[in-house]
Design an enzyme around this catalytic site. Structure first.
Site, short mmCIF file in Angstrom:
data_model
loop_
_atom_site.label_atom_id
_atom_site.label_comp_id
_atom_site.label_asym_id
_atom_site.label_seq_id
_atom_site.Cartn_x
_atom_site.Cartn_y
_atom_site.Cartn_z
N LYS A 1 -0.18 38.85 56.65
CA LYS A 1 1.23 38.48 56.86
C LYS A 1 1.75 37.56 55.76
CE LYS A 1 1.48 39.49 61.74
NZ LYS A 1 0.11 39.97 62.05
C1 LIG Z 1 -0.15 41.25 62.52
C2 LIG Z 1 -1.54 41.76 62.30
C3 LIG Z 1 -1.85 43.13 62.44
C4 LIG Z 1 -0.84 44.18 62.87
O1 LIG Z 1 0.18 44.38 61.93
P1 LIG Z 1 1.52 45.17 62.36
O2 LIG Z 1 2.41 45.11 61.18
O3 LIG Z 1 2.06 44.41 63.54
O4 LIG Z 1 1.13 46.54 62.73
C5 LIG Z 1 -3.15 43.53 62.15
N1 LIG Z 1 -4.10 42.65 61.79
C6 LIG Z 1 -3.84 41.32 61.66
C7 LIG Z 1 -4.95 40.40 61.27
C8 LIG Z 1 -2.55 40.83 61.90
O5 LIG Z 1 -2.30 39.51 61.78
#
Ligand SMILES: *Cc1c(COP(=O)(O)O)cnc(C)c1O
Length: 467
Positions: free
Chosen positions: A112
């Site tokens: 993120k």
């Molecule tokens: C947020 C997250 C996901 C999922 O991502 P999306 O964009 O919501 O599909 C997967 N793995 C981790 C470690 C995350 O923080």
């Protein structure tokens, strides 16, 4: 470039406006009216670009003049200089034609950061120019909150209030949020669960009258278009490194809200030769059942070892559905209304066939996740976090061709989810990277609050720095 709503009833916006909005007023999500596409020659040239320079080429057409090129370059350079690996998104080989792309080299050790480091800088830049101050409010079960806080810690024109469920996030996740002591960062621990936090945030966006005069809320969850945009870049980065445009590439993506994998879908539409996108889910497998069986049916939420994918309703799936409904807002609205009801829903055959051309899916439970972590450790002494392990497992189960390179997006550093590592046979909890080794000793600031929206609203009104 204009951005339109998936529900077709809201005015089109430009990039700057879309970044400062959450949902469209008609309840839809914003998407570009049309996509930029890159020729084979251009994609061949991407191979020699370092990550920051590639990011500029990919993002520029979406920002479309809202930020002058030199300023945009400077924002991007500063953003990706925060990542501790010089490749920013390094590829690690697990087997023949099998790779993971480590997207956890940013400040909070989860993918993120790619989007939220960028979003914080983009927002602060346009707010400075507009002489405007905004308030970010968000709910988190862990990763989004810490990445948003890190992305905004130096933003002069933003106050950020992040709600997390008191005593229900991991120690590492809490510390990552509460040890950021900047004056504009406000952590609120709600005596309740994640849903309580999220409902409060939703209600606050719907009625913002608790804010001081002239203030507005901005969303940082993945409905914010700028996050999707920043995530398109690493698909091209991996593709170029592995031989695109001559060579096709497959991707396996650990999925919750469908934001990350939707960015891959856009990369394909922009010219990257992607032969397969794998939707990898945990036991909360509503997306897997949709893609495998064409049946949208809600189940109760289960808590798993991969908590960042514990999601019942995948908000960004609407952006794909819009395309599957021939970009017809009325058709999509009817489908979304049906999905909100209690009966199972299916896509029309033509739309489903379109989805299956590109997407495959696979669901992995906790036991299989741990088995995969143990197996990869056994094969190459490489430690996967549970989210990434789900991606690798899904890739091994449903890839269409072993002749085509398959890249699993590794979305988090294994030290963030120590429980899964220990359950997979590691003797000790995986160590945090060196620069974070003192995390657990750092000073914390956080306010614990009753599950009462009035108390939260009063706290926000009292603590906004621009009055
Ligand atoms: C947020 C997250 C996901 C999922 O991502 P999306 O964009 O919501 O599909 C997967 N793995 C981790 C470690 C995350 O923080």
């Amino acid at each position: 470039m204009k951005y339109i709503s998936t529900r077709g009833q809201a005015p089109a916006l430009n990039f700057e406006e879309v970044m400062l909005t959450g949902l469209a007023p008609d309840g839809g999500l914003y998407i570009p009216e049309s996509l930029p596409t890159f020729s084979k020659e251009t994609i061949a040239g991407f191979k020699k670009l370092p990550y920051n320079e590639l990011a500029f080429e990919i993002m520029k057409p979406f920002i479309d003049g809202c930020i002058p090129d030199d300023d945009l370059k400077a924002l991007i350079d500063d953003c990706y200089a925060q990542f501790r690996h010089p490749a920013v998104a390094p590829l690690v080989q697990l087997g023949h034609n099998e790779w993971v792309m480590e997207l956890f080299q940013g400040p909070t050790l989860a993918f993120k950061d790619f989007a939220l480091q960028m979003l914080g800088r983009l927002l602060d830049y346009v707010l400075q120019r507009r002489q405007q101050h905004v308030t970010i409010m968000g709910a988190t079960s862990g990763d989004t909150g810490s990445a948003a806080i890190e992305g905004c810690r130096r933003c002069k024109n933003i106050d950020i209030f992040i709600l997390h469920p008191h005593e229900r996030v991991s120690d590492v996740q809490r510390k990552q949020m509460t040890s950021v002591l900047s004056d504009n960062i406000h952590n609120i621990a709600i005596k309740g669960n994640f849903d309580d936090c999220q409902s409060m945030v939703k209600a606050s966006f719907a009625d913002q009258s608790f804010l001081p005069e002239g203030q507005q809320l901005v969303a940082v969850n993945s409905i914010n278009w700028a996050r999707i945009m920043a995530q398109i870049v690493y698909y091209f980065y991996a593709g170029a490194a592995l031989g695109a445009p001559e060579q096709e590439i497959g991707f396996s993506v650990p999925t919750g809200n469908f934001g990350d994998i939707f960015a891959g879908y856009l990369a394909k539409k922009m010219g990257l030769p992607i032969n397969q996108l794998i939707v990898a889910t945990n036991q909360n497998d509503v997306l897997h059942r949709m893609i495998a069986n064409n049946l949208y049916e809600k189940h109760g939420l289960e808590h798993t070892l991969s908590p960042s994918m514990d999601i019942m309703v995948s908000s960004n799936f609407e952006r794909l559905l819009f395309d599957l409904c021939d970009r017809d807002g009325a058709k999509l609205s009817a489908f979304m209304t049906a999905c909100a009801g209690d009966e199972p829903v299916s896509l029309p055959d033509v739309a489903f066939a379109k989805a299956r051309e590109l997407f495959d899916s696979y669901a992995v439970d906790d036991e299989a996740t741990c088995a995969m972590i143990a197996q990869i450790w056994d094969e190459s002494e490489y430690l996967l976090d549970p989210h990434s392990a789900i991606g690798v497992k899904a890739a091994r189960e449903v890839r269409r061709s072993t002749d085509i390179p398959m890249v699993t997006l590794a979305t988090a550093h294994p030290a963030k989810f120590a429980e899964a590592a220990l359950k997979s046979g590691q003797a000790t909890a995986p160590a945090l990277p060196h620069h974070m080794a003192d995390l657990m000793e750092r000073e914390e600031r956080c306010t614990v609050m009753e599950n009462d929206i009035k108390v939260v609203h009063q706290f926000i009104a009292d603590n906004i720095s621009a009055k």
